[in-house]
Design an enzyme around this catalytic site. Structure first.
Site, PDB file in Angstrom:
ATOM      1  N   ALA A  67      71.539  53.341  24.978  1.00 46.91           N
ATOM      2  CA  ALA A  67      70.327  52.453  25.025  1.00 46.91           C
ATOM      3  C   ALA A  67      70.194  51.735  26.233  1.00 46.91           C
ATOM      4  O   ALA A  67      71.194  51.728  26.914  1.00 46.91           O
ATOM      5  CB  ALA A  67      70.312  51.526  23.783  1.00 46.91           C
ATOM      6  N   GLY A 110      73.790  55.150  22.252  1.00 49.05           N
ATOM      7  CA  GLY A 110      72.574  55.106  21.487  1.00 49.05           C
ATOM      8  C   GLY A 110      72.231  56.966  21.576  1.00 49.05           C
ATOM      9  O   GLY A 110      71.732  57.520  20.837  1.00 49.05           O
ATOM     10  N   GLU A 133      80.118  51.228  23.799  1.00 51.65           N
ATOM     11  CA  GLU A 133      79.772  49.928  23.488  1.00 51.65           C
ATOM     12  C   GLU A 133      80.955  48.704  23.476  1.00 51.65           C
ATOM     13  O   GLU A 133      80.531  47.686  23.827  1.00 51.65           O
ATOM     14  CB  GLU A 133      79.170  49.978  22.008  1.00 51.65           C
ATOM     15  CG  GLU A 133      77.607  50.576  21.763  1.00 51.65           C
ATOM     16  CD  GLU A 133      77.791  51.927  21.775  1.00 51.65           C
ATOM     17  OE1 GLU A 133      78.737  52.644  21.907  1.00 51.65           O
ATOM     18  OE2 GLU A 133      76.617  52.559  21.176  1.00 51.65           O
TER      19      GLU A 133
HETATM   20  N1  DAK Z   1      70.924  51.565  30.613  1.00 48.69           N
HETATM   21  C1  DAK Z   1      70.357  51.111  31.799  1.00 48.69           C
HETATM   22  N2  DAK Z   1      70.300  52.201  32.630  1.00 48.69           N
HETATM   23  C2  DAK Z   1      71.227  52.969  32.732  1.00 48.69           C
HETATM   24  C3  DAK Z   1      72.118  53.348  31.517  1.00 48.69           C
HETATM   25  C4  DAK Z   1      71.868  52.563  30.370  1.00 48.69           C
HETATM   26  N3  DAK Z   1      72.597  52.825  29.293  1.00 48.69           N
HETATM   27  N4  DAK Z   1      72.935  54.087  31.948  1.00 48.69           N
HETATM   28  C5  DAK Z   1      72.884  54.536  33.163  1.00 48.69           C
HETATM   29  N5  DAK Z   1      71.654  53.624  33.932  1.00 48.69           N
HETATM   30  C6  DAK Z   1      71.153  53.912  35.166  1.00 48.69           C
HETATM   31  C7  DAK Z   1      72.119  53.038  36.267  1.00 48.69           C
HETATM   32  O1  DAK Z   1      72.255  51.457  36.052  1.00 48.69           O
HETATM   33  C8  DAK Z   1      71.655  53.698  37.473  1.00 48.69           C
HETATM   34  O2  DAK Z   1      70.551  52.940  37.854  1.00 48.69           O
HETATM   35  P1  DAK Z   1      70.378  52.481  39.541  1.00 48.69           P
HETATM   36  O3  DAK Z   1      71.684  51.723  39.642  1.00 48.69           O
HETATM   37  O4  DAK Z   1      70.304  53.879  40.182  1.00 48.69           O
HETATM   38  O5  DAK Z   1      69.271  51.596  39.170  1.00 48.69           O
HETATM   39  C9  DAK Z   1      71.467  55.062  37.002  1.00 48.69           C
HETATM   40  O6  DAK Z   1      71.140  55.148  35.584  1.00 48.69           O
HETATM   41  C10 DAK Z   1      72.373  55.896  37.346  1.00 48.69           C
HETATM   42  O7  DAK Z   1      73.589  55.647  36.749  1.00 48.69           O
HETATM   43  P2  DAK Z   1      74.822  55.512  37.652  1.00 48.69           P
HETATM   44  O8  DAK Z   1      74.494  55.323  38.979  1.00 48.69           O
HETATM   45  O9  DAK Z   1      75.875  54.598  36.828  1.00 48.69           O
HETATM   46  O10 DAK Z   1      75.553  56.852  37.328  1.00 48.69           O
HETATM   47  P3  DAK Z   1      76.863  57.442  37.265  1.00 48.69           P
HETATM   48  O11 DAK Z   1      77.124  58.974  37.378  1.00 48.69           O
HETATM   49  O12 DAK Z   1      77.898  56.839  38.428  1.00 48.69           O
HETATM   50  O13 DAK Z   1      77.630  56.982  35.911  1.00 48.69           O
HETATM   51  C11 DAK Z   1      77.346  56.653  33.667  1.00 48.69           C
HETATM   52  C12 DAK Z   1      76.906  57.476  34.751  1.00 48.69           C
HETATM   53  C13 DAK Z   1      76.756  57.136  32.251  1.00 48.69           C
HETATM   54  C14 DAK Z   1      79.003  56.858  33.312  1.00 48.69           C
HETATM   55  C15 DAK Z   1      77.026  55.259  33.635  1.00 48.69           C
HETATM   56  O14 DAK Z   1      75.666  55.090  34.109  1.00 48.69           O
HETATM   57  C16 DAK Z   1      77.170  54.501  32.617  1.00 48.69           C
HETATM   58  O15 DAK Z   1      78.197  54.074  32.217  1.00 48.69           O
HETATM   59  N6  DAK Z   1      76.095  54.204  31.777  1.00 48.69           N
HETATM   60  C17 DAK Z   1      75.911  53.078  30.596  1.00 48.69           C
HETATM   61  C18 DAK Z   1      76.484  53.873  29.396  1.00 48.69           C
HETATM   62  C19 DAK Z   1      76.457  52.909  28.343  1.00 48.69           C
HETATM   63  O16 DAK Z   1      77.484  51.873  28.223  1.00 48.69           O
HETATM   64  N7  DAK Z   1      75.780  52.995  27.352  1.00 48.69           N
HETATM   65  C20 DAK Z   1      75.745  52.711  25.967  1.00 48.69           C
HETATM   66  C21 DAK Z   1      74.772  51.306  25.977  1.00 48.69           C
HETATM   67  S1  DAK Z   1      74.787  50.587  24.503  1.00 48.69           S
HETATM   68  C22 DAK Z   1      69.186  51.242  18.967  1.00 48.69           C
HETATM   69  C23 DAK Z   1      69.872  52.401  19.197  1.00 48.69           C
HETATM   70  C24 DAK Z   1      71.038  52.341  19.609  1.00 48.69           C
HETATM   71  C25 DAK Z   1      71.584  51.241  20.456  1.00 48.69           C
HETATM   72  C26 DAK Z   1      70.964  50.011  20.539  1.00 48.69           C
HETATM   73  C27 DAK Z   1      69.813  49.908  19.805  1.00 48.69           C
HETATM   74  N8  DAK Z   1      67.929  50.977  18.477  1.00 48.69           N
HETATM   75  C28 DAK Z   1      67.379  52.135  17.767  1.00 48.69           C
HETATM   76  C29 DAK Z   1      67.054  49.633  18.477  1.00 48.69           C
HETATM   77  C30 DAK Z   1      72.885  51.365  21.296  1.00 48.69           C
HETATM   78  C31 DAK Z   1      73.631  50.644  22.332  1.00 48.69           C
HETATM   79  C32 DAK Z   1      74.041  51.373  23.237  1.00 48.69           C
HETATM   80  O17 DAK Z   1      73.680  52.684  23.620  1.00 48.69           O
END
Ligand code: DAK
Length: 259
Positions: A67, A110, A133
């Protein structure tokens, strides 16, 4: 399907409705309008008689990296409660047609939960699944703890959810989370081939088998068997049952019409 979408690409290829997540700059991070677009178009495909199977994938180097963290970072519990946004997401569970997911790159948070809404999952060798998360101080909220546990069992699910570690495509296959691992360059081709194959089956059978398998996950065995039996009987009210069995006796291919 003439409408344009901001965060997804949509097409119909033969009997297959295709949804591609397309917010590549942020690795297809799922924001609220994107959820609306995904659910809206999948429900439209579900109502469209031309579409037999739905394929869901992502463009670029991720399926979806979760997300949108920017959107969530400052949210309050009360705002989230009032937004009630999971209601929309939960409608994916009511979709009757099979959804085949094709995952390349990251399927995190997500994004993994969206993949787990699919009935069949193909993944490229480079796919990585996980629930990060925990490292953000939260937990999965769109089915992750429930669906992963039902798929791989309590002990293994607990391990992945508590560590936030990423699972490779081969590990996901080993634990029964996905159906098949394929070469990255063949991912869409193999997924579409599979979708076309099941798309040729009797549509009502597809529908009621999907429904019955989902009940197997939730119901005790006796109730599940009763549910299955009613669906079995129901198919004898269809023209396709008559056509399927007649075609067998006449040694020809059946011509299913979904009635
Ligand atoms: N959100 C926003 N931006 C994101 C993102 C995310 N989840 N994942 C990546 N990006 C963005 C990065 O900030 C970066 O943006 P800039 O810095 O270029 O502006 C760009 O995408 C490229 O990412 P990286 O530079 O970080 O790329 P890397 O290859 O170095 O790393 C990575 C890739 C996937 C390992 C890393 O980006 C990462 O750790 N991303 C976050 C992963 C994460 O924690 N995801 C879980 C989020 S919590 C819902 C449904 C579900 C949920 C909530 C509500 N509803 C239906 C209401 C679930 C919650 C979650 O998913």
């Amino acid at each position: 399907m003439s409408r344009t979408y901001e965060y997804i690409e949509v097409s119909i290829e033969g009997a297959i409705g295709v949804v591609m997540l397309n917010r590549q700059k942020v690795l297809n991070a799922i924001n609220r309008p994107m959820v609306t677009e995904i659910v809206t178009v999948i429900e439209e495909f579900d109502r469209d008689d031309e579409v037999k199977v739905i394929v869901l994938s992502g463009k670029g180097r991720a399926f979806a990296a979760g997300a949108d963290i920017d959107e969530m970072a400052e949210a309050t519990a009360i705002e989230l409660e009032l937004l009630n946004q999971f209601t929309e997401w939960d409608r994916l569970a009511w979709v009757k047609k099979p959804i085949v997911g094709a995952v390349q790159g990251f399927a995190l948070g997500g994004g993994f939960e969206l993949a787990l809404c699919c009935d069949i999952l193909f993944a490229a060798h480079d796919a990585e699944f996980g629930f990060p998360e925990i490292s953000l101080g939260v937990m999965p909220g769109a089915g992750g703890t429930q669906r992963l546990t039902k798929l791989m069992g309590k002990s293994k699910a607990m391990e992945w959810l508590l560590t936030g570690d990423r699972m490779s495509a081969d590990e996901a296959l080993h634990h029964g989370v996905i159906n098949r691992v394929v070469a990255k360059e063949l991912l869409m081709e193999e997924t579409m081939k599979f979708a076309r194959k099941i798309g040729k089956q009797a549509p009502l059978s597809l529908r009621l088998i999907k429904e019955s398998v989902h009940k197997a996950v939730d119901y005790p065995i006796y109730e599940g068997m009763q549910f299955e039996r009613k669906n079995f009987y129901l198919l004898f009210a269809s023209k396709d049952q008559k056509e399927g069995m007649r075609a067998f006796k006449e040694k020809r291919k059946p011509n299913f019409e979904g009635e």
